[in-house]
Every structure is written in C-alpha cells, then in structure tokens.
Motif scaffolding. Sequence first.
Motif, PDB file in Angstrom:
ATOM      1  N   GLN A  36       0.616  -0.973  -0.108  1.00 44.91           N
ATOM      2  CA  GLN A  36      -0.020  -0.229   0.330  1.00 44.91           C
ATOM      3  C   GLN A  36       1.248   1.150   0.213  1.00 44.91           C
ATOM      4  OE1 GLN A  36      -3.348   0.014  -0.100  1.00 44.91           O
ATOM      5  NE2 GLN A  36      -3.680  -2.238  -0.260  1.00 44.91           N
ATOM      6  N   ARG A  64      -4.697   8.041   6.775  1.00 45.88           N
ATOM      7  CA  ARG A  64      -4.540   7.335   5.844  1.00 45.88           C
ATOM      8  C   ARG A  64      -3.175   6.234   5.199  1.00 45.88           C
ATOM      9  NH1 ARG A  64      -5.161  10.683  -0.278  1.00 45.88           N
ATOM     10  NH2 ARG A  64      -5.412   8.045  -1.151  1.00 45.88           N
ATOM     11  N   LYS A  71      -3.346   3.312   8.205  1.00 43.94           N
ATOM     12  CA  LYS A  71      -3.344   2.047   7.285  1.00 43.94           C
ATOM     13  C   LYS A  71      -2.906   1.532   6.425  1.00 43.94           C
ATOM     14  CE  LYS A  71      -8.446   3.736   7.969  1.00 43.94           C
ATOM     15  NZ  LYS A  71      -9.644   4.661   7.197  1.00 43.94           N
ATOM     16  N   LYS A  72      -2.278   2.366   5.802  1.00 42.82           N
ATOM     17  CA  LYS A  72      -1.448   1.619   4.734  1.00 42.82           C
ATOM     18  C   LYS A  72      -0.377   1.454   5.695  1.00 42.82           C
ATOM     19  CE  LYS A  72      -2.042   5.134   1.225  1.00 42.82           C
ATOM     20  NZ  LYS A  72      -3.061   3.951  -0.340  1.00 42.82           N
ATOM     21  N   LYS A 130      -6.069  13.898   7.370  1.00 39.35           N
ATOM     22  CA  LYS A 130      -6.659  12.784   6.866  1.00 39.35           C
ATOM     23  C   LYS A 130      -5.129  12.253   5.666  1.00 39.35           C
ATOM     24  CE  LYS A 130     -10.627  15.550   5.494  1.00 39.35           C
ATOM     25  NZ  LYS A 130     -11.446  16.345   4.572  1.00 39.35           N
TER      26      LYS A 130
END
Length: 633
Positions: free
Chosen positions: A86, A508, A511-512, A504
């Motif tokens: 990711q 992200r 999470k990656k 934000k």
Amino acid sequence: MELEHVFWGNFGVRIGIRKWLLCLVCPHLRQVGGDLIQPLHHPFVPAGQVDTLLRNFLPCYRGQLAASVLWQISRELGPQEPAGCQLLHSKKLPRVREHRGPLTQLQGHPPQWQPIFCVLRGDGRLEWFKHREEYENGDRPLGSVVLTGYTVLTSQSEYLHLLDTLCPEPSGHHTQEEPEPLLEMPVSFPLFLQHPFRRHLCFSAATAEVQRAWRLALQGGIRLRGTVLQRSQAPAARAFLDAIRLYRQQQGHFGDDDVTLGSDAEVLTALLMRELLPALRAQTLPRLRGAGRARAWAWAKLLDGVHAAVLAGASTGLRAFQPEKEELLAALEKTIRPDVDQMLKLRERVLGRLQANVQGPLESCLRRKVDAQLPRVTQTLLSTVEAELTAVQTLLTQGMDRLSCHLRGSPSSTRLRKEVYSFGEMPWDPELMQTCYREAERSRGRLGQLAEPFGFFGTQSLVFGAQDLAQQLMADAVATFLQLADQCLTTALDCDQAAQQLEKVRGRVLKKFQSDSGSAQRRFIHGWLLCIFLPFVLSQLELSCKAELSEFEGDVLAVGSPALTIEGIYEDVIRGVLLQRINRELKKALGASNMSCTLDGCSELPWDQGETDVETEAQRGTCSRQPGSSTEV
C-alpha cells in the motif's frame, strides 16, 4: 598498512605483507602497486588458495544462476498476484547519514593516542585525517576502512578481555620480551572496532554524547555494508547466496551463520579466512614477536594483511567471472523460456514421486526434532518484529503530529521547510531509529539460545534483517506521507485547513503502514524460520534420503538444463513440507483472520523489502559515495 617489522622464518627479508601474501594466495597476480613481484612460497599459506576456492565454488554459482532464471521466468508466466504494498516505495538508496568530527586514535609504534578528524561516509566507509582542513581540502586520508564485519565495543574492560583471549601464550612458553604497555591507562569514552580477521581500530571521544553518536553511526555503517546482498532483489544476488549455502553443505556445514554478511568478494574472503585460520594460528603464533596484549594486536595486524590479500584475489576472480556470468544469464534466458512449461511439468511429476518416497523419514524428523521448538522460535520472532514495528509506527505518528503542530502554530515557511526536511530524514537518523532498532537487539540472546541447537549461528544477520525491515518501512511511510501531503496542500488553504488535510493524510498513511507492516512481518518470519530449520532438516535426512535421489536423476538429466537438478527438487520437497508447518504455526500465533499470506505468496528470503538494485564491490570495483545529509560533532 605495511608490516615492515615482521620477520618470517629464515627468509631474512622484510617485505610489505599485503604485497607478499597477494602472491601467495593468488599466484596468477604479479603486478601490485606498479611493482613486479615474484611469487614466494611459504608453508603458512598454501599457494593458490583463492584460485582453488573459486574453482570449487563457481560450479555451484553457475547452477544457482540457472535455477534463478527458471524461478524468475516461472513467476512471470504464473498467475499474477495483486500488488500487496500500500505504501509507496522510497526511491532513496540505502545509506547512512554522513558523520564527522574530531576523535583521538591509538596508533604508531609504540601505540600512542593522537588527535585525528574522522569521517563516516554515506556508503559505510570510515576515513580519518590528521587535520580537519585536510578533509575540507579533499586531501587523501591517513587511513580508511570498509566497516563490513566489524563490531563496536565501548567498554575498555570488554575489549581488553578480548585481547587477552585472542592470542594466549602457549602453556610452558616464557617470552624473553617485556610486554609493551597497551591500553593500561583508563580511556574515558572509547570506541573499539573489532573484526575477526582485520586490524583493530581504537578511538576515543571527548564526551559520552559524542561517543554515543559515533557508536550509533558506526553501527549503521556496519549494517549497511553487511546486508548488501540480502537487500538486493537481483537474481544474481539470490543465486550467489544460495550457491554459498550449497557449497558449504557440500563441505559438511549445514547451519546458517553470519558468513554471508558483506559483498560477494567479502563473503568468499570470510569463507577462506575461516579455512586458513587454524593453520595460520598453529604455525604463525609461535614465531610472532611481542608479548601480552601487544602480541595480540600484532596478530590482528598480521591477519589484516592476509585478509587484504585474499580479498584482492577474490575480487579479481569475481570480476574475471563477470563477462561469463552475463553471457550465461543471456544464454539461459534464451534456452529456458521456450521450454519452461515442459520443465515445470517434469519438475512437478518428479517432485510428487520424490515426496512420496521421503515423506516418512521427513515427517518423523519433524515430529521428533522440530515440532516441539517451532512454536517457541516462531513466537519469539513474532514478538520481536511486532515490538520493533510498533516502535516504528509510534515514531512515524509522532513525526506526522509534529508537522501538523508546527503548521498550526508556526506559519513561518522557513521553519516549516526545516521540519519537513527533518521528517524526510527520519529513516536515516540513527538516534531516532535507535528506539526501533534496540527492540531487535533485546531479543538477540533469546533467539540465539533457541536457534543454536539447530546449528543456526546467524543471529547478527537476523538482527540486521529486522533493522533493515524497520528502516525500509519507515522510509516508505515517510515517502508516502510527503507525496500525499504535496498532492492535497495548495496555496488556497490557510494554516488550519492545511493542518486538517494533513490529519486526513496521517490517517491514510497509518492504515497503509499497518497493512504493509503486517505482510512484511509474515514474510520476514517465514524467511527466517526457513533459515533456521531447513539446513537442520536437510542435515538430518542426509544419510537416509539422499541415497534415493539417484533413481530419479535420469528423468531430470533428460531435460538437459542446469536449471533443473534432482538435488534442487529434493530441497523443494523438504522446503514445501516445512513451510506447511511454519504456516500452520503462524496461523495459531496470529489468528486465522489475520493470516492473509499464503504459502506461495510468502518470500523464501529473509529480506524482501523492495527493489534495491545494489551492485557488489566485485562487480563495480569501487564503492561510490552515497548522497545524503551529514552531521558533525
């Protein structure tokens, strides 16, 4: 460094040991430093040792090059797995942050502490100058050393104990010489660099803070130089490491250890030095002048000369092999690709029949000698990597939060640029990353105790691998955050709006990171469990199963390709069954819901963090300086 004061036997000549030994171990080399050197013969080092090593090793290397081409083509033609990563892959080359500053060094004859200016280059090369001005003017350094294989000690008593055990006096031997004083006075902030086959380097820092900064920088350089082959995804690097393992198995050594740390030439040098060491010690130590710790220091310097000669010969031999290797890889590509389907089908048929034959002894071996310890080793590896990657995530989160905080409270563009630069340098900051690296160091002793009964002595390689994993994931996460932030921040946003956008992006990236760190953790544990248990199982089955391979050899030989061998298929059988055990144990440890990594998707290599097309020293001749920032103390 020339050892002009070393006398050998009855030769009655003084000669630079490096030039002399270069002829001894590599009789085909005559030109050194512009001087024509005639070959000498000496009982301590049999002539042509490097040539013999290469002659015995290169057939293994050619065979593994062929196997690596088949493996690569089969992966290309097989079902393509969805991209698992990711995070963006950092384009920055592996490096250490350049570090420089004044130290004192123990040097000269007799040894004395002298001030120097020391520089650790970004490629892991340590240089020292008489004055800072000489470094700034680009002058030639007083000395330099590549840090591969060194260990940093900061305890004077520990280093003196090492010297006392390095070169003990033979029982009943009484020297006429008085021992020279060496490190008898306390050193406040020492930095000792010790190597099993090279000269020792003794430095001293002015303060504890300077000592710590240098220790962390040097440890980073040692790791960078040590894992050059393991980080590379080039087929030739994989083939070389497999060839070293198979070559050593042919010599009766099945367990993995730290001999594969370094470039290809350095690995071969370490192999040969291990072979030469007992004879060198037995024949040379009785004739070595000096007494006490000074004698041990002289022994280390003598080994340094032998090591330099062997390394020069190994580098020359591998460079000479390079054109043949390139032609071989091109020819293998042309011959294997058209017949790859037929070869893979034959391999599967032979593999199935062979597995039926060895299944009984293999299962018995695993039940009796592996199954009881596999859970403990797996859990220790898992807890080690989990703790390290948790530290990486904490450090990453703090860095992202710090950027958001500065954006809200300090709209100064100069200050913000400085903070962004510092954030981008986090993976290469040894002080920051030490909070992650020490998690692997803490488990060194426990991992060694669990793995040594299986003949595994590569704990340093394992720790380096875990630290490389932490650094690569941090570099990828930092690169991802900076790119996503660059995409979402515009001049139309005020500071509060920009900070909200960064929040934000932060979510992200985390999470990656969690996704990538989970899969990287499983690959890492798979690879190292194979390193620990596969050689052991192969050694246990050597007598009972190897004899049965001859009945299958005809089918494989009929293919007529070096890429397919019965020994390779046999090892694949053992590896496959062992991987089933490993996968089952990991499912228990992680939980089935978190176990998304299949057997086919898990790497068999301990290091598998991305493309780091690194050339070895033998391929390029020299090691260029890596770009990067620097620090000075």
